[in-house]
Design an enzyme around this catalytic site. Structure first.
Site, PDB file in Angstrom:
ATOM      1  N   ASP A  62       5.039   0.887  11.954  1.00  0.00           N
ATOM      2  CA  ASP A  62       3.852   0.193  11.449  1.00  0.00           C
ATOM      3  C   ASP A  62       3.786  -1.278  11.875  1.00  0.00           C
ATOM      4  OD1 ASP A  62       2.961   2.482  10.261  1.00  0.00           O
ATOM      5  OD2 ASP A  62       3.428   1.903   8.206  1.00  0.00           O
ATOM      6  N   CYS A 105      -4.726  13.065  13.141  1.00  0.00           N
ATOM      7  CA  CYS A 105      -5.305  11.741  12.953  1.00  0.00           C
ATOM      8  C   CYS A 105      -5.099  10.993  14.252  1.00  0.00           C
ATOM      9  CB  CYS A 105      -4.669  11.007  11.786  1.00  0.00           C
ATOM     10  SG  CYS A 105      -3.022  10.451  12.134  1.00  0.00           S
ATOM     11  N   ARG A 143       0.779  14.876  13.161  1.00  0.00           N
ATOM     12  CA  ARG A 143       1.318  14.668  11.812  1.00  0.00           C
ATOM     13  C   ARG A 143       1.301  15.911  10.913  1.00  0.00           C
ATOM     14  NH1 ARG A 143      -0.752   8.758   9.905  1.00  0.00           N
ATOM     15  NH2 ARG A 143       1.076   8.791   8.614  1.00  0.00           N
ATOM     16  N   ARG A 147      -8.472  -0.566   4.977  1.00  0.00           N
ATOM     17  CA  ARG A 147      -7.618   0.440   4.328  1.00  0.00           C
ATOM     18  C   ARG A 147      -6.283  -0.176   3.918  1.00  0.00           C
ATOM     19  NH1 ARG A 147      -6.316   5.154   7.837  1.00  0.00           N
ATOM     20  NH2 ARG A 147      -5.026   5.436   5.991  1.00  0.00           N
ATOM     21  N   LYS A 203       0.840  -1.213   0.000  1.00  0.00           N
ATOM     22  CA  LYS A 203       0.000   0.000   0.000  1.00  0.00           C
ATOM     23  C   LYS A 203       0.870   1.256   0.000  1.00  0.00           C
ATOM     24  CE  LYS A 203      -1.742   1.609   4.020  1.00  0.00           C
ATOM     25  NZ  LYS A 203      -1.437   3.039   4.238  1.00  0.00           N
ATOM     26  N   ASN A 204       1.871   1.283   0.883  1.00  0.00           N
ATOM     27  CA  ASN A 204       2.664   2.508   1.039  1.00  0.00           C
ATOM     28  C   ASN A 204       3.622   2.755  -0.121  1.00  0.00           C
ATOM     29  OD1 ASN A 204       1.318   2.989   3.368  1.00  0.00           O
ATOM     30  ND2 ASN A 204       3.046   2.581   4.752  1.00  0.00           N
ATOM     31  N   ARG A 208      -4.490  10.616   4.722  1.00  0.00           N
ATOM     32  CA  ARG A 208      -3.420  11.616   4.789  1.00  0.00           C
ATOM     33  C   ARG A 208      -2.477  11.547   3.610  1.00  0.00           C
ATOM     34  NH1 ARG A 208      -1.584  14.251   8.732  1.00  0.00           N
ATOM     35  NH2 ARG A 208       0.425  13.899   7.749  1.00  0.00           N
ATOM     36  N   ILE A 224       8.360   7.472  16.595  1.00  0.00           N
ATOM     37  CA  ILE A 224       7.939   8.141  15.346  1.00  0.00           C
ATOM     38  C   ILE A 224       6.638   8.924  15.537  1.00  0.00           C
ATOM     39  CG2 ILE A 224       7.407   7.815  12.888  1.00  0.00           C
ATOM     40  CD1 ILE A 224      10.260   6.972  13.535  1.00  0.00           C
TER      41      ILE A 224
HETATM   42  C1  UD1 Z   1       4.473   6.980   6.208  1.00  0.00           C
HETATM   43  C2  UD1 Z   1       3.606   5.757   6.074  1.00  0.00           C
HETATM   44  C3  UD1 Z   1       3.092   5.319   7.446  1.00  0.00           C
HETATM   45  C4  UD1 Z   1       4.264   5.124   8.403  1.00  0.00           C
HETATM   46  C5  UD1 Z   1       5.162   6.358   8.428  1.00  0.00           C
HETATM   47  C6  UD1 Z   1       6.431   6.166   9.246  1.00  0.00           C
HETATM   48  C7  UD1 Z   1       2.638   5.974   3.885  1.00  0.00           C
HETATM   49  C8  UD1 Z   1       1.446   6.256   3.045  1.00  0.00           C
HETATM   50  N1  UD1 Z   1       2.492   6.074   5.210  1.00  0.00           N
HETATM   51  O1  UD1 Z   1       3.660   8.024   6.730  1.00  0.00           O
HETATM   52  O2  UD1 Z   1       2.372   4.095   7.290  1.00  0.00           O
HETATM   53  O3  UD1 Z   1       3.769   4.903   9.704  1.00  0.00           O
HETATM   54  O4  UD1 Z   1       5.574   6.681   7.075  1.00  0.00           O
HETATM   55  O5  UD1 Z   1       7.156   5.071   8.778  1.00  0.00           O
HETATM   56  O6  UD1 Z   1       3.703   5.649   3.369  1.00  0.00           O
HETATM   57  N2  UD1 Z   1       6.510  14.835  10.342  1.00  0.00           N
HETATM   58  C9  UD1 Z   1       6.621  16.177  10.603  1.00  0.00           C
HETATM   59  N3  UD1 Z   1       6.573  17.046   9.547  1.00  0.00           N
HETATM   60  C10 UD1 Z   1       6.411  16.626   8.259  1.00  0.00           C
HETATM   61  C11 UD1 Z   1       6.303  15.249   8.005  1.00  0.00           C
HETATM   62  C12 UD1 Z   1       6.353  14.363   9.064  1.00  0.00           C
HETATM   63  O7  UD1 Z   1       6.763  16.592  11.757  1.00  0.00           O
HETATM   64  O8  UD1 Z   1       6.366  17.478   7.349  1.00  0.00           O
HETATM   65  C13 UD1 Z   1       6.528  13.879  11.473  1.00  0.00           C
HETATM   66  C14 UD1 Z   1       5.188  13.153  11.608  1.00  0.00           C
HETATM   67  O9  UD1 Z   1       4.281  13.904  12.361  1.00  0.00           O
HETATM   68  C15 UD1 Z   1       5.585  11.879  12.282  1.00  0.00           C
HETATM   69  C16 UD1 Z   1       6.975  11.607  11.721  1.00  0.00           C
HETATM   70  O10 UD1 Z   1       7.437  12.850  11.197  1.00  0.00           O
HETATM   71  O11 UD1 Z   1       5.667  12.052  13.670  1.00  0.00           O
HETATM   72  C17 UD1 Z   1       7.013  10.535  10.633  1.00  0.00           C
HETATM   73  O12 UD1 Z   1       6.192  10.938   9.567  1.00  0.00           O
HETATM   74  P1  UD1 Z   1       6.456  10.486   8.057  1.00  0.00           P
HETATM   75  O13 UD1 Z   1       7.730   9.738   7.969  1.00  0.00           O
HETATM   76  O14 UD1 Z   1       6.287  11.701   7.198  1.00  0.00           O
HETATM   77  O15 UD1 Z   1       5.256   9.514   7.817  1.00  0.00           O
HETATM   78  P2  UD1 Z   1       4.174   9.537   6.681  1.00  0.00           P
HETATM   79  O16 UD1 Z   1       4.804   9.788   5.369  1.00  0.00           O
HETATM   80  O17 UD1 Z   1       3.021  10.386   7.092  1.00  0.00           O
END
Ligand code: UD1
Length: 420
Positions: A307, A118, A123, A399, A22-23, A94, A329
């Site tokens: 995850d 969420c 996030r 999902r 999915k990701n 998201r 995370i």
């Molecule tokens: C992706 C995955 C999700 C997984 C996560 C971490 C997808 C669709 N989803 O989510 O399943 O749990 O990686 O491996 O691939 N953050 C910030 N600012 C930003 C972006 C992120 O502060 O601009 C923080 C987030 O709040 C979170 C952390 O960084 O605490 C990790 O987020 P991120 O690696 O961006 O995860 P996602 O891409 O949302």
């Protein structure tokens, strides 16, 4: 609303086919916005989030068609006629924010709803926005939307990410492929899904080096072209079913699963007493004796994935001895804990860590799913528990897990879906 009913206590034995990730599929679909030509994706999993992304892309004017009758191949491509990603779609998923980079890069502008909070934390998307600003995009926030413009196109830039965000790395990587000049993404995330995306972009004509490392260098090109690309097998689904074999004490073949993509999960399972060996067409997972308590801490890849934290915690809940599970995370990712405790687990949360004291057995109970991975952890707990477990709110599960009850039932689990 559907429920999943499980009668636990049976070891799993058999074979499970691992689907496309999915990701990886979600950013790859967004990459289809980068070209007029057709991007054909294969090994597409049939999941609610994939359907949501298809709806989002289609409302940008770009066609999303089934390339084969089984629905496992999608063909994406066409002119962008609408650059707005509406709140109604983004609030559901998201990962919708992944259209931001491709839209600005190709159409020169995008209006994307802010995803909001969420269940597992606030996030923010500040890193996505700062990286795009470094590439010359002008960002305004109004009415709950991000409005990004780059009428003259994006220009290459160096962006050192304060934290290796998966989504920000993907968004900025896609944007940089069409920027003018060279971009460098330093301290980038290097999850296998990002490598899968980068390889697809290269097949579309992008010039990227450093793939698989934390430093991606991108030489922008004027346009990308069509390609055909396979989505990698889902490492989180793989790890989830490995944990299912662990908690039930069974032997399961995970067809298509890849050892190399599992990162720290292999070592943690091994220390807990679970053997994972690579075979020609997948992985064989066996619990040798009882489970042992092992400390884990979630980290960016190749560290232990957030995850898989909830699923591994179920194994620790029935392991011999205590363990500490630390979540670094997301700030609020222990919502499965009270539900597991209702099933007889002994878990205390202190800040970002959960102390898990292994118990001899869990007992079935009605439980409530709160997010995708928490939901599947409750299914795993149900498989290990004595008596009946009813997991409510299974739309979370749909999902990200395709045919979870069929896959587990084929390995001997007593599990069924029922309309509540
Ligand atoms: C992706 C995955 C999700 C997984 C996560 C971490 C997808 C669709 N989803 O989510 O399943 O749990 O990686 O491996 O691939 N953050 C910030 N600012 C930003 C972006 C992120 O502060 O601009 C923080 C987030 O709040 C979170 C952390 O960084 O605490 C990790 O987020 P991120 O690696 O961006 O995860 P996602 O891409 O949302």
């Amino acid at each position: 609303m559907d429920q999943i009913r499980i009668r636990g206590g049976r070891p799993l034995s058999g074979e499970i086919a691992i689907g496309g990730a999915k990701n990886a599929g979600l950013p790859l679909m967004a990459a289809g916005l980068l070209t007029d030509e057709r991007l054909v994706l294969t090994s597409v999993p049939q999941l609610a989030d994939i359907a949501t992304m298809a709806t989002l892309i289609a409302q940008h004017g770009v066609a999303v068609d089934k390339a084969t009758n089984d629905g496992r191949s999608l063909s994406i491509g066409g002119a962008i006629t609408n650059t707005e990603a509406p709140y109604d779609i983004v609030r559901k998923m998201r990962a919708s924010v992944l259209v931001l980079g491709p839209l600005v890069a190709r159409a020169g502008e995008a209006r994307v709803s802010l995803p909001g909070g969420c269940a597992i934390g606030t996030r923010p998307i500040d890193l996505h926005l700062k990286g795009l600003e470094a590439m010359g995009a002008v960002i305004r926030l109004d009415g709950g939307y991000v409005h990004a413009t780059a009428p003259q196109g994006l220009r290459g830039a160096t962006y050192v990410m304060p934290f290796p965000s998966v989504g920000a790395t993907e968004n900025l990587l896609m944007a940089a492929t069409l920027a003018d000049g060279q971009s460098v993404l330093a301290n980038a995330a290097r999850e296998p899904e990002i490598t899968n995306l980068a390889e697809c972009l290269v097949a579309m004509g992008a010039r990227i080096t450093g793939i698989g490392s934390d430093r991606l260098t991108i030489e922008g090109v004027k346009r990308l072209h069509g390609a055909s690309h396979a989505i990698i097998p889902d490492r989180i689904e793989t790890a989830t079913y490995a944990c299912a074999a662990a908690v039930t004490g069974g032997t399961v073949k995970l067809r298509g699963g890849r050892l190399a993509d599992l990162g720290a999960v292999v070592r943690s399972l091994d220390e807990a007493g679970v053997d994972i060996s690579e075979e020609a067409d997948g992985l064989l997972v066996r619990r040798l004796n009882g489970l042992r308590g092992v400390d884990v801490m979630t980290e960016p890849y190749p560290g232990f994935p957030t995850d898989v934290q909830a699923q591994f915690m179920v194994a620790m809940a029935v392991a011999d001895g205590a363990s500490m599970v630390t979540e670094t995370i997301f700030e609020n990712r222990f919502m499965h804990v009270p539900e597991l405790n209702r099933m007889g687990a002994r878990i205390n949360v202190h800040g970002a860590s959960a102390i898990v004291r292994g118990v001899r057995a869990l007992s079935g109970a009605p439980v409530m799913a709160t997010d995708l991975r928490a939901s599947v952890s409750l299914v795993l707990a149900g498989l290990a528990a004595a008596g009946e477990t009813v997991v409510n709110r299974v739309y979370h599960l749909d999902r990200g897990y395709e045919a979870v009850e069929q896959k587990l039932a084929a390995c001997g689990a007593s599990i069924e879906r029922a309309a509540a």
